[in-house]
Design an enzyme around this catalytic site. Structure first.
Site, PDB file in Angstrom:
ATOM      1  N   HIS A 144       0.828  -1.240   0.051  1.00  0.00           N
ATOM      2  CA  HIS A 144       0.043   0.376   0.173  1.00  0.00           C
ATOM      3  C   HIS A 144       0.840   1.513   0.103  1.00  0.00           C
ATOM      4  O   HIS A 144       0.407   2.222  -0.503  1.00  0.00           O
ATOM      5  CB  HIS A 144      -1.119  -0.140   1.313  1.00  0.00           C
ATOM      6  N   GLU A 376     -10.896  -9.862  -5.539  1.00  0.00           N
ATOM      7  CA  GLU A 376      -9.417 -10.146  -5.693  1.00  0.00           C
ATOM      8  C   GLU A 376      -9.174 -11.278  -4.632  1.00  0.00           C
ATOM      9  O   GLU A 376      -8.225 -11.244  -4.396  1.00  0.00           O
ATOM     10  CB  GLU A 376      -9.305  -8.904  -4.647  1.00  0.00           C
ATOM     11  N   ASP A 400      -4.637  -7.988  -4.900  1.00  0.00           N
ATOM     12  CA  ASP A 400      -4.487  -9.303  -4.282  1.00  0.00           C
ATOM     13  C   ASP A 400      -4.940 -10.406  -4.603  1.00  0.00           C
ATOM     14  O   ASP A 400      -4.321 -11.274  -4.469  1.00  0.00           O
ATOM     15  CB  ASP A 400      -5.773  -8.697  -2.933  1.00  0.00           C
ATOM     16  N   CYS A 447      -9.044  -1.966 -11.089  1.00  0.00           N
ATOM     17  CA  CYS A 447      -8.630  -0.919 -10.354  1.00  0.00           C
ATOM     18  C   CYS A 447      -7.324  -1.332  -9.587  1.00  0.00           C
ATOM     19  O   CYS A 447      -6.658  -1.152  -8.778  1.00  0.00           O
ATOM     20  CB  CYS A 447      -9.605  -0.713  -9.733  1.00  0.00           C
TER      21      CYS A 447
HETATM   22  C1  PEP Z   1      -6.485  -4.637  -5.333  1.00  0.00           C
HETATM   23  O1  PEP Z   1      -5.864  -5.564  -4.185  1.00  0.00           O
HETATM   24  O2  PEP Z   1      -5.921  -4.767  -6.693  1.00  0.00           O
HETATM   25  C2  PEP Z   1      -6.972  -3.336  -4.820  1.00  0.00           C
HETATM   26  C3  PEP Z   1      -7.427  -1.944  -6.073  1.00  0.00           C
HETATM   27  O3  PEP Z   1      -6.852  -2.636  -3.887  1.00  0.00           O
HETATM   28  P1  PEP Z   1      -5.266  -2.588  -3.106  1.00  0.00           P
HETATM   29  O4  PEP Z   1      -4.604  -2.532  -3.739  1.00  0.00           O
HETATM   30  O5  PEP Z   1      -5.845  -1.095  -2.104  1.00  0.00           O
HETATM   31  O6  PEP Z   1      -5.521  -3.622  -1.486  1.00  0.00           O
HETATM   32 MG    MG Z   2      -7.393  -5.278  -2.534  1.00  0.00          MG
END
Ligand code: PEP
Ligand code: MG
Length: 517
Positions: A144, A376, A400, A447
């Site tokens: 993150h 995910e 994820d 995303c």
């Molecule tokens: C992902 O897991 O691809 C996602 C967009 O969520 P995060 O990166 O915040 O876990």
């Molecule tokens: Mg995620």
């Protein structure tokens, strides 16, 4: 130490004067007062100062670290979790001893930051005019902290090993965030080549207005954001809206839970910047590598497989209810959608939707909000046909999804090569999700980081993904890539890469076919 105690007592007094205060907050601070006076800790500090000649700050830091380690090694999970309080109180005293805010980053001149790793809250404090680039010895592309750095548009190279940490301060370093290369004391020729590449990347004059393929297929291109500040930036970068607001980052640096009014203000402020454009707010996704100080979580042996995302929200429904009420109130007159993260079962979605309906009824909502889920977890992919009947849209979180499909922790640089969205195993999961979504006539977006990878974009389009949501600085490059593509060609490419033997072959195949890097 006396000053630290006064500071803590001051917070306790102000909390105690509020009628809404949660007593656990006060209890935690009272316990922190006890830690400062712990005789064993003080004895250790004295030893380090008087017997080993350490200065007070070093002695305190060493003694606190030893105490944290002791707590972390305890069997009892409650006591293990107290390590965070010791770290907190230890940091407060250290900050007073050194006169520096140890948990904040202040730079006097622009430069490249070299560090072992970065936490999400430190990443949130970075300013792109001072931090020109970042190299971390650990970390991974989808941690993150890295995602926040991406959002800020700061080039970053992760997992470079510890050797770089011993480079003297003020060494000259160059890096290329696109290729992951780092140069120590680069030559003039290398510098000129990199500067030419940088100007080309920053040159927006070649960027088309919209993301449309050569044969006229329009792809919605949204932004991933973490707060009000980057909502404006997202529009400047050419986003058509927000495909993912990671709401957990809005209140990462607070000790107390935001009130419904505060949450409403944040969502409303972002919605006003977006006007009628879509704004997808993801409900809190904590757990894994993200913690919020005001939501106490037991320490877990495998946090990424633990009480994360929707699991945690269903565990503390009152926090979810407050968030949903704030989202629904902010959605009035705006195109806000709500999205649940880390879904692994149909029951979880039904439970979250039930809470949503109760909240909707309690505030007499007229227009039903659109509800989506993140795909995910492999279980969500295999159940996608059933899940699609429950919701209005899917958004594939490839960060994820890659880690769970490949069983490779996204924060562990040792297995970073495995947690790669270009692995055919991951791509097949994306294909399965798109098929299920389209059969149920709902839209599907991506995303995760993969959506901004120039090699992945043709594959995702070829698999039928309807929308991409990427970090704002990546929007321009993704638009350029899409404008060079042809749908029949990318469908054939997607079909072929699913049969290849690994991410490396996929990368080579696409580069060879399309000449993209
Ligand atoms: C992902 O897991 O691809 C996602 C967009 O969520 P995060 O990166 O915040 O876990
Ligand atoms: Mg995620």
């Amino acid at each position: 130490m006396e000053t630290a105690k006064k500071e803590i007592q001051g917070i306790i007094d102000s909390l105690s004067n509020k009628s809404t205060t949660d007593n656990t907050q006060v209890d935690i601070l009272q316990t922190q007062l006890l830690y400062i006076e712990d005789p064993t800790l003080l004895d250790e500090v004295h030893q380090l100062i008087f017997k080993q000649n350490h200065c007070a700050a070093v002695a305190w830091k060493k003694a606190i670290e030893a105490m944290i380690n002791t707590y972390q090694e305890l069997e009892d999970s409650y006591l293990q979790a107290r390590a965070i309080d010791i770290k907190d109180v230890g940091g407060r005293v250290l900050q007073l001893l050194t006169g520096e805010n140890s948990s904040s980053l202040n730079f006097s001149q622009p430069g490249i930051l070299v560090a072992p790793d970065l936490t999400p809250s430190l990443a949130l404090q970075l300013k792109s005019n001072f931090v020109l680039g970042i190299c971390t010895s650990a970390g991974s592309v989808t941690a993150h902290s890295t995602l926040i750095v991406n959002t800020l548009g700061i080039p970053m190279v992760v997992g470079v090993g510890t050797q770089l940490l011993s480079s003297p301060t003020n060494s000259q370093i160059a890096l290329d965030g696109a290729t992951g290369e780092v140069w120590i004391e680069p030559s003039q020729t290398q510098l000129q080549e990199l500067q030419a590449k940088q100007s080309q990347t920053l040159d927006k004059s070649q960027t088309p207005q919209e993301a449309i393929t050569k044969d006229g297929r329009k792809i919605s291109l949204m932004a991933n954001i973490v707060g009000v500040a980057d909502a404006e930036f997202a529009l400047e970068c050419g986003a058509e809206g927000v495909g993912l607001l990671r709401s957990e980052f809005l209140y990462l640096d607070r000790q107390t839970q935001p009130t419904e009014a505060e949450e409403y203000e944040s969502y409303r402020a972002i919605a006003q910047i977006m006007g009628t454009r879509p704004l997808t707010i993801r409900t809190l996704d904590i757990g894994g590598d993200k913690q919020l100080p005001y939501i106490k979580q037991e320490s877990e042996a495998n946090p990424f497989l633990g009480c994360r995302g929707i699991r945690q929200s269903l565990d503390t429904p009152e926090i979810l209810q407050t968030q949903l009420r704030a989202i629904l109130r902010a959605s009035h007159g705006h195109n806000i959608k709500v999205m649940f993260p880390m879904v692994s079962s149909v029951q979880e979605v039904r439970a979250a939707k039930k809470i949503l309906t109760e909240v909707e009824n309690s505030i007499s909502v007229i227009n039903k909000i659109k509800v989506g889920i993140m795909i995910e977890v492999p279980a969500a992919v295999t159940m996608a046909n059933q899940l699609a009947k429950e919701v209005d849209f899917f958004s594939i979180g490839t960060n994820d999804l890659s880690q769970y499909v490949m069983a490779a922790d996204r924060t562990n640089s040792k297995v970073a090569n495995l947690a790669n969205g270009l692995e055919p195993a991951v791509l097949r999961m994306i294909q399965q999700t798109v098929i299920a979504a389209h059969e149920a006539e709902i839209l599907v977006s991506v995303c995760g980081q993969l959506g901004s990878n120039s090699v992945a974009v043709p594959i995702l389009l070829g698999l039928g993904v309807d929308e991409l949501s990427v970090a704002p600085p990546a929007i321009s490059i993704v638009k350029r890539v899409i404008s060079e593509l042809d749908m029949s060609e990318v469908k054939a490419i997607a079909h072929s890469v699913l049969q290849l033997d690994g991410a490396k072959s996929v990368q080579e195949y696409v580069v060879d076919k399309l000449g993209i890097r």
